[in-house]
Scaffold this motif. Sequence first.
Motif, PDB file in Angstrom:
ATOM      1  N   GLN A  86     -16.549 -18.797  39.068  1.00 27.53           N
ATOM      2  CA  GLN A  86     -15.857 -17.551  38.567  1.00 27.53           C
ATOM      3  C   GLN A  86     -16.805 -16.949  37.653  1.00 27.53           C
ATOM      4  OE1 GLN A  86     -12.498 -19.351  36.816  1.00 27.53           O
ATOM      5  NE2 GLN A  86     -11.261 -19.201  38.842  1.00 27.53           N
ATOM      6  N   TYR A  87     -17.485 -17.339  36.615  1.00 29.60           N
ATOM      7  CA  TYR A  87     -18.206 -16.513  35.920  1.00 29.60           C
ATOM      8  C   TYR A  87     -19.354 -15.952  36.408  1.00 29.60           C
ATOM      9  CZ  TYR A  87     -21.740 -15.796  32.193  1.00 29.60           C
ATOM     10  OH  TYR A  87     -22.701 -15.260  31.425  1.00 29.60           O
ATOM     11  N   LEU A  88     -20.232 -16.635  37.531  1.00 34.38           N
ATOM     12  CA  LEU A  88     -21.168 -16.155  38.303  1.00 34.38           C
ATOM     13  C   LEU A  88     -20.821 -15.109  38.928  1.00 34.38           C
ATOM     14  CD1 LEU A  88     -23.432 -19.190  39.165  1.00 34.38           C
ATOM     15  CD2 LEU A  88     -23.961 -17.357  37.484  1.00 34.38           C
ATOM     16  N   ASP A  89     -19.367 -15.189  39.532  1.00 38.63           N
ATOM     17  CA  ASP A  89     -18.873 -14.045  40.649  1.00 38.63           C
ATOM     18  C   ASP A  89     -18.519 -12.821  39.527  1.00 38.63           C
ATOM     19  OD1 ASP A  89     -17.860 -12.997  42.946  1.00 38.63           O
ATOM     20  OD2 ASP A  89     -15.612 -13.452  42.119  1.00 38.63           O
ATOM     21  N   THR A  90     -18.312 -12.828  38.332  1.00 38.61           N
ATOM     22  CA  THR A  90     -17.821 -11.705  37.673  1.00 38.61           C
ATOM     23  C   THR A  90     -19.178 -11.256  36.938  1.00 38.61           C
ATOM     24  OG1 THR A  90     -17.769 -13.226  35.535  1.00 38.61           O
ATOM     25  CG2 THR A  90     -15.777 -12.713  36.681  1.00 38.61           C
ATOM     26  N   GLN A  91     -20.181 -11.987  36.821  1.00 37.45           N
ATOM     27  CA  GLN A  91     -21.539 -11.290  36.270  1.00 37.45           C
ATOM     28  C   GLN A  91     -22.323 -10.830  37.630  1.00 37.45           C
ATOM     29  OE1 GLN A  91     -22.596 -11.377  33.353  1.00 37.45           O
ATOM     30  NE2 GLN A  91     -20.713 -11.881  32.875  1.00 37.45           N
ATOM     31  N   LEU A  92     -22.504 -11.509  38.670  1.00 40.97           N
ATOM     32  CA  LEU A  92     -23.183 -10.761  39.767  1.00 40.97           C
ATOM     33  C   LEU A  92     -22.412 -10.071  40.706  1.00 40.97           C
ATOM     34  CD1 LEU A  92     -25.019 -14.164  40.574  1.00 40.97           C
ATOM     35  CD2 LEU A  92     -25.691 -12.294  39.376  1.00 40.97           C
ATOM     36  N   ALA A  94     -20.196  -7.500  40.072  1.00 44.10           N
ATOM     37  CA  ALA A  94     -20.328  -5.959  39.781  1.00 44.10           C
ATOM     38  C   ALA A  94     -21.551  -5.359  40.220  1.00 44.10           C
ATOM     39  CB  ALA A  94     -20.035  -5.736  38.453  1.00 44.10           C
ATOM     40  N   LYS A  95     -22.781  -6.002  40.098  1.00 43.10           N
ATOM     41  CA  LYS A  95     -23.949  -5.623  40.292  1.00 43.10           C
ATOM     42  C   LYS A  95     -23.984  -5.528  41.965  1.00 43.10           C
ATOM     43  CE  LYS A  95     -26.006  -7.788  36.066  1.00 43.10           C
ATOM     44  NZ  LYS A  95     -26.984  -8.775  35.792  1.00 43.10           N
ATOM     45  N   THR A  96     -23.501  -6.305  42.819  1.00 44.83           N
ATOM     46  CA  THR A  96     -23.571  -6.474  44.012  1.00 44.83           C
ATOM     47  C   THR A  96     -23.163  -5.063  44.663  1.00 44.83           C
ATOM     48  OG1 THR A  96     -23.649  -8.708  43.961  1.00 44.83           O
ATOM     49  CG2 THR A  96     -23.421  -7.572  46.175  1.00 44.83           C
ATOM     50  N   ASN A  97     -22.064  -4.707  43.939  1.00 42.39           N
ATOM     51  CA  ASN A  97     -21.291  -3.603  44.900  1.00 42.39           C
ATOM     52  C   ASN A  97     -22.051  -2.242  44.460  1.00 42.39           C
ATOM     53  OD1 ASN A  97     -19.164  -5.265  45.369  1.00 42.39           O
ATOM     54  ND2 ASN A  97     -17.887  -4.696  43.619  1.00 42.39           N
ATOM     55  N   GLY A  98     -22.692  -2.305  43.190  1.00 46.94           N
ATOM     56  CA  GLY A  98     -23.470  -0.974  43.038  1.00 46.94           C
ATOM     57  C   GLY A  98     -24.816  -1.041  43.981  1.00 46.94           C
ATOM     58  N   ALA A  99     -25.271  -2.339  44.384  1.00 47.20           N
ATOM     59  CA  ALA A  99     -26.385  -2.203  45.233  1.00 47.20           C
ATOM     60  C   ALA A  99     -26.018  -1.758  46.386  1.00 47.20           C
ATOM     61  CB  ALA A  99     -27.223  -3.628  45.162  1.00 47.20           C
ATOM     62  N   ASP A 100     -24.835  -2.259  46.933  1.00 45.72           N
ATOM     63  CA  ASP A 100     -24.455  -1.742  48.313  1.00 45.72           C
ATOM     64  C   ASP A 100     -24.288  -0.339  48.281  1.00 45.72           C
ATOM     65  OD1 ASP A 100     -24.358  -4.526  49.180  1.00 45.72           O
ATOM     66  OD2 ASP A 100     -22.221  -4.841  48.853  1.00 45.72           O
ATOM     67  N   ALA A 101     -23.729   0.303  47.436  1.00 42.10           N
ATOM     68  CA  ALA A 101     -23.459   1.743  47.480  1.00 42.10           C
ATOM     69  C   ALA A 101     -25.053   2.414  47.424  1.00 42.10           C
ATOM     70  CB  ALA A 101     -22.770   2.147  46.290  1.00 42.10           C
ATOM     71  N   ALA A 102     -25.672   1.858  46.611  1.00 41.60           N
ATOM     72  CA  ALA A 102     -26.943   2.422  46.289  1.00 41.60           C
ATOM     73  C   ALA A 102     -27.984   2.530  47.752  1.00 41.60           C
ATOM     74  CB  ALA A 102     -28.149   1.816  45.394  1.00 41.60           C
ATOM     75  N   SER A 120     -17.636  -4.498  52.489  1.00 42.44           N
ATOM     76  CA  SER A 120     -18.434  -5.663  52.025  1.00 42.44           C
ATOM     77  C   SER A 120     -17.552  -6.331  50.833  1.00 42.44           C
ATOM     78  CB  SER A 120     -19.520  -5.137  51.218  1.00 42.44           C
ATOM     79  OG  SER A 120     -19.200  -4.151  50.269  1.00 42.44           O
ATOM     80  N   ASP A 121     -16.591  -5.349  50.124  1.00 39.65           N
ATOM     81  CA  ASP A 121     -15.619  -5.989  49.190  1.00 39.65           C
ATOM     82  C   ASP A 121     -14.773  -7.054  49.901  1.00 39.65           C
ATOM     83  OD1 ASP A 121     -17.091  -4.659  47.235  1.00 39.65           O
ATOM     84  OD2 ASP A 121     -15.584  -3.281  46.934  1.00 39.65           O
ATOM     85  N   LEU A 122     -14.181  -6.384  50.920  1.00 34.31           N
ATOM     86  CA  LEU A 122     -13.214  -7.333  51.567  1.00 34.31           C
ATOM     87  C   LEU A 122     -13.761  -8.591  52.160  1.00 34.31           C
ATOM     88  CD1 LEU A 122     -11.424  -4.726  53.651  1.00 34.31           C
ATOM     89  CD2 LEU A 122     -10.478  -5.928  51.804  1.00 34.31           C
ATOM     90  N   ILE A 123     -15.011  -8.494  52.531  1.00 32.59           N
ATOM     91  CA  ILE A 123     -15.753  -9.725  53.219  1.00 32.59           C
ATOM     92  C   ILE A 123     -16.013 -10.566  51.784  1.00 32.59           C
ATOM     93  CG2 ILE A 123     -17.885 -10.588  54.016  1.00 32.59           C
ATOM     94  CD1 ILE A 123     -17.833  -8.230  55.809  1.00 32.59           C
ATOM     95  N   LYS A 124     -16.402  -9.823  50.828  1.00 27.23           N
ATOM     96  CA  LYS A 124     -16.654 -10.999  49.641  1.00 27.23           C
ATOM     97  C   LYS A 124     -15.530 -11.698  49.062  1.00 27.23           C
ATOM     98  CE  LYS A 124     -20.808  -8.375  48.205  1.00 27.23           C
ATOM     99  NZ  LYS A 124     -21.182  -7.539  47.246  1.00 27.23           N
ATOM    100  N   ALA A 125     -14.348 -10.775  49.310  1.00 24.69           N
ATOM    101  CA  ALA A 125     -13.022 -11.241  48.646  1.00 24.69           C
ATOM    102  C   ALA A 125     -12.518 -12.400  49.423  1.00 24.69           C
ATOM    103  CB  ALA A 125     -11.975 -10.389  48.547  1.00 24.69           C
ATOM    104  N   LYS A 126     -12.645 -12.362  50.740  1.00 28.09           N
ATOM    105  CA  LYS A 126     -12.561 -13.440  51.734  1.00 28.09           C
ATOM    106  C   LYS A 126     -13.240 -14.649  51.661  1.00 28.09           C
ATOM    107  CE  LYS A 126      -9.719 -14.720  55.265  1.00 28.09           C
ATOM    108  NZ  LYS A 126      -8.264 -14.882  55.020  1.00 28.09           N
ATOM    109  N   LEU A 127     -14.347 -14.470  51.348  1.00 29.25           N
ATOM    110  CA  LEU A 127     -15.444 -15.490  51.129  1.00 29.25           C
ATOM    111  C   LEU A 127     -14.997 -16.300  49.654  1.00 29.25           C
ATOM    112  CD1 LEU A 127     -18.708 -14.106  52.172  1.00 29.25           C
ATOM    113  CD2 LEU A 127     -17.412 -16.083  53.273  1.00 29.25           C
ATOM    114  N   ARG A 128     -14.767 -15.553  48.701  1.00 29.42           N
ATOM    115  CA  ARG A 128     -14.295 -16.122  47.450  1.00 29.42           C
ATOM    116  C   ARG A 128     -13.111 -16.774  47.637  1.00 29.42           C
ATOM    117  NH1 ARG A 128     -14.037 -11.229  44.866  1.00 29.42           N
ATOM    118  NH2 ARG A 128     -15.926 -10.371  45.320  1.00 29.42           N
ATOM    119  N   GLU A 129     -12.114 -16.385  48.349  1.00 31.40           N
ATOM    120  CA  GLU A 129     -10.710 -16.991  48.505  1.00 31.40           C
ATOM    121  C   GLU A 129     -10.876 -18.308  49.276  1.00 31.40           C
ATOM    122  OE1 GLU A 129      -6.640 -16.117  51.241  1.00 31.40           O
ATOM    123  OE2 GLU A 129      -8.050 -14.526  50.757  1.00 31.40           O
TER     124      GLU A 129
END
Length: 160
Positions: A86-92, A94-102, A120-129
Motif C-alpha cells: 500500500q505504501y509503495l502504491d501511494t508513493q509510485l 501518483a507518479k505513474t499517472n503523470g508519466a502516462d499523461a506525459a 490505465s487507472d482502471l487497469i491498475k485499480a483492478k490489478l491492485r484489487e
Amino acid sequence: MFFLIRFAIKFCFWMFLISLFIPVDSKDNPQGVPQPGPLEAFFAARETISDLSQFCTRNPNACETGKAALNNAGVRASEVAKVGYQYLDTQLGAKTNGADAAVAAAHGDTADAATATDKSDLIKAKLREMAMREILEAAVRQREQANAVDGKTTGTIAKK
C-alpha cells in the motif's frame, strides 16, 4: 559491496573446512587433553543431527508451539507486505499517472490522453484489487491454520 560480503562468507567457510583437517599438537592444548580428530568430530555432528531429528517425538508440545509461532510470524509477514504494498502504491501510483499523461501528450494525443489515463487507472485499480484479494485470502488461510494449532493446549505447564 555485495560481492565483498559473499567473498567473506565463502572465505570463512572454506577456512573452517581447511582448519578441520589441519593436525593439532596436544602440547598446544593447556589441559593436555587430546583433541578429537576430524572423523570423530564428523561422527559426533552426525549423531547430534540424528538426535535433533527425534526432538519432536520427545517434546511434541515444544514442536506445536514452534509451529504456531512460525505460523504467526507468517501472518505478520503477510500483513507487513500488505502495508508495504500500500505504501509503495501511494508513493509510485501518483507518479505513474503523470508519466502516462506525459507520454500521451508527447504523442500528440491530447484528446485521448484523458481516456488513456482513465483506462490505465482502471487497469491498475483492478490489478491492485486482485493482489489485495490474494493477500487477504492468504492471511485468512494462515489465521485459520494458526487457530487450528492454537486451539490445542500447547505450551502450558501444569503442576501435579
